[in-house]
Design a protein around this motif. Structure first.
Motif, PDB file in Angstrom:
ATOM      1  N   MET A 158       0.872  -1.134  -0.121  1.00 10.94           N
ATOM      2  CA  MET A 158      -0.068   0.085   0.173  1.00 10.94           C
ATOM      3  C   MET A 158       0.734   1.343   0.090  1.00 10.94           C
ATOM      4  SD  MET A 158      -2.585  -1.283   2.855  1.00 10.94           S
ATOM      5  CE  MET A 158      -3.592   0.291   2.739  1.00 10.94           C
ATOM      6  N   PHE A 159       2.051   1.134   0.374  1.00 14.29           N
ATOM      7  CA  PHE A 159       2.951   2.231   0.573  1.00 14.29           C
ATOM      8  C   PHE A 159       3.503   2.777  -0.527  1.00 14.29           C
ATOM      9  CE2 PHE A 159       2.334   0.636   4.683  1.00 14.29           C
ATOM     10  CZ  PHE A 159       2.114   1.739   5.641  1.00 14.29           C
ATOM     11  N   ASP A 160       3.968   3.973  -0.660  1.00 17.69           N
ATOM     12  CA  ASP A 160       5.100   4.555  -1.459  1.00 17.69           C
ATOM     13  C   ASP A 160       6.543   3.833  -1.140  1.00 17.69           C
ATOM     14  OD1 ASP A 160       5.915   5.727   0.864  1.00 17.69           O
ATOM     15  OD2 ASP A 160       5.930   7.808   0.018  1.00 17.69           O
ATOM     16  N   ASP A 161       7.337   4.118  -2.034  1.00 13.80           N
ATOM     17  CA  ASP A 161       8.847   3.341  -2.102  1.00 13.80           C
ATOM     18  C   ASP A 161       9.542   3.691  -0.802  1.00 13.80           C
ATOM     19  OD1 ASP A 161       8.386   2.302  -4.607  1.00 13.80           O
ATOM     20  OD2 ASP A 161       9.781   3.696  -5.793  1.00 13.80           O
ATOM     21  N   ASP A 162       9.088   4.809  -0.079  1.00 15.98           N
ATOM     22  CA  ASP A 162      10.298   5.170   0.907  1.00 15.98           C
ATOM     23  C   ASP A 162       9.012   4.818   2.411  1.00 15.98           C
ATOM     24  OD1 ASP A 162      12.251   6.305  -0.210  1.00 15.98           O
ATOM     25  OD2 ASP A 162      11.438   8.124  -0.790  1.00 15.98           O
ATOM     26  N   PHE A 163       8.082   4.110   2.191  1.00 15.84           N
ATOM     27  CA  PHE A 163       7.035   3.600   3.277  1.00 15.84           C
ATOM     28  C   PHE A 163       6.874   4.997   4.217  1.00 15.84           C
ATOM     29  CE2 PHE A 163       8.552  -0.449   1.995  1.00 15.84           C
ATOM     30  CZ  PHE A 163       7.275  -1.071   2.180  1.00 15.84           C
ATOM     31  N   HIS A 216       4.023   7.185   2.985  1.00 11.36           N
ATOM     32  CA  HIS A 216       2.454   7.531   2.652  1.00 11.36           C
ATOM     33  C   HIS A 216       1.808   6.219   2.063  1.00 11.36           C
ATOM     34  CE1 HIS A 216       3.456  11.698   3.397  1.00 11.36           C
ATOM     35  NE2 HIS A 216       4.436  11.465   2.581  1.00 11.36           N
ATOM     36  N   ILE A 217       0.611   6.284   2.456  1.00  8.79           N
ATOM     37  CA  ILE A 217      -0.289   5.118   1.662  1.00  8.79           C
ATOM     38  C   ILE A 217      -0.811   5.721   0.520  1.00  8.79           C
ATOM     39  CG2 ILE A 217      -2.436   3.828   1.933  1.00  8.79           C
ATOM     40  CD1 ILE A 217      -1.813   3.188   4.952  1.00  8.79           C
ATOM     41  N   VAL A 218      -0.329   5.039  -0.657  1.00 10.55           N
ATOM     42  CA  VAL A 218      -0.589   5.449  -1.960  1.00 10.55           C
ATOM     43  C   VAL A 218      -1.629   4.569  -2.894  1.00 10.55           C
ATOM     44  CG1 VAL A 218       0.898   7.156  -2.221  1.00 10.55           C
ATOM     45  CG2 VAL A 218       1.712   4.880  -2.749  1.00 10.55           C
ATOM     46  N   TYR A 219      -1.593   3.183  -2.405  1.00 17.09           N
ATOM     47  CA  TYR A 219      -2.406   2.212  -3.266  1.00 17.09           C
ATOM     48  C   TYR A 219      -3.307   1.675  -2.523  1.00 17.09           C
ATOM     49  CZ  TYR A 219       1.923   2.614  -6.258  1.00 17.09           C
ATOM     50  OH  TYR A 219       2.995   3.318  -6.740  1.00 17.09           O
ATOM     51  N   PRO A 220      -4.103   0.990  -2.899  1.00 14.69           N
ATOM     52  CA  PRO A 220      -5.394   0.453  -2.016  1.00 14.69           C
ATOM     53  C   PRO A 220      -5.126  -0.805  -1.772  1.00 14.69           C
ATOM     54  CG  PRO A 220      -5.925   0.193  -4.660  1.00 14.69           C
ATOM     55  CD  PRO A 220      -4.535   1.162  -4.599  1.00 14.69           C
ATOM     56  N   TYR A 221      -5.694  -1.363  -0.586  1.00 14.37           N
ATOM     57  CA  TYR A 221      -5.520  -2.518   0.000  1.00 14.37           C
ATOM     58  C   TYR A 221      -6.357  -3.537  -0.710  1.00 14.37           C
ATOM     59  CZ  TYR A 221      -5.863  -6.202   3.380  1.00 14.37           C
ATOM     60  OH  TYR A 221      -5.761  -7.656   4.011  1.00 14.37           O
ATOM     61  N   HIS A 222      -7.459  -3.332  -0.889  1.00 17.92           N
ATOM     62  CA  HIS A 222      -8.403  -4.251  -1.789  1.00 17.92           C
ATOM     63  C   HIS A 222      -8.052  -4.182  -3.376  1.00 17.92           C
ATOM     64  CE1 HIS A 222     -10.745  -3.061   1.621  1.00 17.92           C
ATOM     65  NE2 HIS A 222     -10.891  -4.375   1.649  1.00 17.92           N
ATOM     66  N   ASN A 223      -8.473  -5.236  -3.947  1.00 21.66           N
ATOM     67  CA  ASN A 223      -8.288  -5.554  -5.489  1.00 21.66           C
ATOM     68  C   ASN A 223      -9.450  -4.699  -5.908  1.00 21.66           C
ATOM     69  OD1 ASN A 223      -7.698  -6.297  -7.983  1.00 21.66           O
ATOM     70  ND2 ASN A 223      -8.250  -8.427  -7.527  1.00 21.66           N
ATOM     71  N   THR A 224      -9.048  -3.810  -6.794  1.00 21.71           N
ATOM     72  CA  THR A 224      -9.907  -2.926  -7.597  1.00 21.71           C
ATOM     73  C   THR A 224     -10.172  -3.406  -8.942  1.00 21.71           C
ATOM     74  OG1 THR A 224      -8.372  -1.374  -8.709  1.00 21.71           O
ATOM     75  CG2 THR A 224      -9.269  -0.628  -6.609  1.00 21.71           C
ATOM     76  N   PHE A 225      -9.506  -4.654  -9.473  1.00 19.59           N
ATOM     77  CA  PHE A 225      -9.716  -5.011 -10.757  1.00 19.59           C
ATOM     78  C   PHE A 225      -8.884  -4.403 -11.773  1.00 19.59           C
ATOM     79  CE2 PHE A 225     -12.194  -7.712  -8.085  1.00 19.59           C
ATOM     80  CZ  PHE A 225     -11.706  -9.053  -8.288  1.00 19.59           C
ATOM     81  N   GLU A 226      -8.991  -2.803 -11.486  1.00 26.10           N
ATOM     82  CA  GLU A 226      -8.083  -2.126 -12.430  1.00 26.10           C
ATOM     83  C   GLU A 226      -6.749  -2.354 -12.222  1.00 26.10           C
ATOM     84  OE1 GLU A 226      -8.660   0.110 -14.873  1.00 26.10           O
ATOM     85  OE2 GLU A 226     -10.559  -0.996 -14.775  1.00 26.10           O
ATOM     86  N   PRO A 227      -5.665  -2.307 -12.965  1.00 25.08           N
ATOM     87  CA  PRO A 227      -4.379  -2.499 -12.756  1.00 25.08           C
ATOM     88  C   PRO A 227      -3.766  -1.354 -12.024  1.00 25.08           C
ATOM     89  CG  PRO A 227      -4.664  -2.135 -15.010  1.00 25.08           C
ATOM     90  CD  PRO A 227      -5.864  -2.454 -14.402  1.00 25.08           C
ATOM     91  N   ILE A 228      -2.860  -1.669 -11.240  1.00 27.01           N
ATOM     92  CA  ILE A 228      -1.783  -0.693 -10.535  1.00 27.01           C
ATOM     93  C   ILE A 228      -0.807  -0.565 -11.415  1.00 27.01           C
ATOM     94  CG2 ILE A 228      -0.308   0.019  -8.607  1.00 27.01           C
ATOM     95  CD1 ILE A 228      -2.289  -1.891  -6.925  1.00 27.01           C
ATOM     96  N   VAL A 229      -0.501   0.741 -12.118  1.00 28.49           N
ATOM     97  CA  VAL A 229       0.412   0.789 -13.204  1.00 28.49           C
ATOM     98  C   VAL A 229       1.495   1.545 -12.385  1.00 28.49           C
ATOM     99  CG1 VAL A 229       1.024   1.337 -15.598  1.00 28.49           C
ATOM    100  CG2 VAL A 229      -1.484   0.945 -15.008  1.00 28.49           C
ATOM    101  N   THR A 230       2.863   0.910 -12.615  1.00 26.74           N
ATOM    102  CA  THR A 230       3.903   1.779 -12.224  1.00 26.74           C
ATOM    103  C   THR A 230       5.050   1.568 -13.296  1.00 26.74           C
ATOM    104  OG1 THR A 230       4.569  -0.444 -11.383  1.00 26.74           O
ATOM    105  CG2 THR A 230       3.779   1.467  -9.607  1.00 26.74           C
ATOM    106  N   GLU A 231       6.003   2.467 -13.386  1.00 29.90           N
ATOM    107  CA  GLU A 231       7.110   2.585 -14.220  1.00 29.90           C
ATOM    108  C   GLU A 231       8.321   2.602 -13.475  1.00 29.90           C
ATOM    109  OE1 GLU A 231       6.862   4.127 -18.542  1.00 29.90           O
ATOM    110  OE2 GLU A 231       6.682   5.756 -16.885  1.00 29.90           O
ATOM    111  N   THR A 232       9.136   1.567 -13.861  1.00 27.84           N
ATOM    112  CA  THR A 232      10.465   1.560 -13.235  1.00 27.84           C
ATOM    113  C   THR A 232      11.612   1.180 -14.191  1.00 27.84           C
ATOM    114  OG1 THR A 232      11.704   0.049 -11.606  1.00 27.84           O
ATOM    115  CG2 THR A 232       9.955  -1.113 -12.721  1.00 27.84           C
ATOM    116  N   GLU A 233      12.820   1.334 -13.700  1.00 25.81           N
ATOM    117  CA  GLU A 233      14.147   1.101 -14.415  1.00 25.81           C
ATOM    118  C   GLU A 233      14.816   0.222 -13.521  1.00 25.81           C
ATOM    119  OE1 GLU A 233      15.524   5.308 -14.526  1.00 25.81           O
ATOM    120  OE2 GLU A 233      15.277   5.247 -16.600  1.00 25.81           O
ATOM    121  N   GLN A 234      14.321  -0.179 -12.338  1.00 27.81           N
ATOM    122  CA  GLN A 234      14.933  -1.008 -11.498  1.00 27.81           C
ATOM    123  C   GLN A 234      14.167  -2.323 -11.244  1.00 27.81           C
ATOM    124  OE1 GLN A 234      15.999   1.393  -8.013  1.00 27.81           O
ATOM    125  NE2 GLN A 234      18.003   0.662  -8.268  1.00 27.81           N
TER     126      GLN A 234
END
Ligand SMILES: C[S@@+](CC[C@H](N)C(=O)[O-])C[C@H]1O[C@@H](n2cnc3c(N)ncnc32)[C@H](O)[C@@H]1O
Length: 269
Positions: free
Chosen positions: A163-168, A170-188
């Motif tokens: 649920m947390f951002d990378d630095d733990f 803030h809560i930024v993602y939902p606990y429950h499945n919304t069935f919509e994908p959580i989209v992130t972009e990463t180089e790592q």
């Protein structure tokens, strides 16, 4: 699963790009693995127990270290994964080690079309179900491939940790499945030095109620649900290691769960 196909295809390509980087990483330490090192952790070794002589299906096996580790302990193991590069590498390691593990390239959701048989154990671990949108269909696959009396075991990162951002902070993602994908972009990736071009990840968070109910609704009987405030892997930022080798988030220490494990059985018919 038609409307999810484009996400699966993106994720297949992502894991294909990561596989050679992971193969070379200290995190996966392939030379030591080839020598003798097990890639399995105390948690799953103790909680799943003796697999010797048992048939074992490993879902989302990546490039096969855990599948091969179960085989070294005497299991008749089969590993499946979406990534063709992962399955190719797993098959190479299998040959190098002279083991007879079967590796199959398949989306979990297409497994009935790509694999026959039933197994004493179905196993999955650390970073798997977050790539799957629909756990009811996942549980149906597990039920289908388990023999009556067979055991399902999962050890997985806790939905609260996702649920947390990378630095733990803030809560930024939902606990429950919304069935919509959580989209992130990463180089790592989570392995040391595994930087790649910017790639999208499509994932889904699954609360514990969803995980357990998907399994019990399909008829599996829950044996236990364990939650742990630590992880065997240093995969999040700001982690500190304890004297037993486990990692926690420095400023949250024992305040949040980082892992859970579930054992469930398919009743005898
Ligand atoms: C984090 S890795 C698993 C890590 C594993 N515990 C290990 O270290 O060996 C996630 C794996 O899931 C696979 N995967 C993602 N979506 C999948 C799907 N729909 N069906 C099958 N495998 C999938 C990826 O290709 C990747 O190998």
């Amino acid at each position: 699963m038609n409307n999810y196909e484009k996400y699966f295809e993106n994720n297949r390509q992502l894991w294909n790009k990561r596989t050679p980087l992971h193969r070379q990483s200290d995190f996966y330490n392939v030379p030591a693995f080839l020598e003798s090192r097990t890639s399995l952790n105390k948690i799953e070794l103790e909680e799943l127990g003796d697999v010797s002589g048992k048939s074992l299906l490993h879902l989302q096996c990546h490039f096969g270290q855990d599948t091969l580790s179960w085989a070294r302990l005497g299991a008749k193991a089969t590993g499946i994964d979406l990534s063709d590069a992962s399955i190719e590498e797993a098959s190479r390691l299998n040959q190098q080690l002279g083991l007879d593990v079967t590796f199959v390239q398949s989306n979990v959701y297409d497994l009935k079309e790509n694999l026959q048989g039933q197994f004493d154990v179905v196993f999955t671990s650390y970073g798997t179900i977050g790539w799957l949108p629909d756990l009811e269909k996942w549980a149906e696959i597990i039920h289908h491939f388990l023999k009556p009396g067979g055991t399902f075991y999962i050890v997985e990162f806790h939905p609260v940790a996702w649920m947390f951002d990378d630095d733990f902070q803030h809560i930024v993602y939902p606990y429950h499945n919304t069935f919509e994908p959580i989209v992130t972009e990463t180089e790592q990736s989570y392995t040391d030095g595994s930087n790649h071009e910017k790639l999208k990840e499509y994932g889904w968070n699954h609360g514990l109620g969803e995980v357990i109910s998907s399994l019990t609704t399909k008829g599996l009987r829950l044996e236990f649900l364990h939650e742990f405030p630590y992880s065997p892997y240093n995969i999040f930022r700001h982690m500190v290691q304890d004297e037993n080798g486990y990692w926690r988030i420095r400023h949250l220490e024992n305040k949040i769960p980082l892992l859970y494990s579930i054992k469930a059985t398919k009743p005898q018919e």
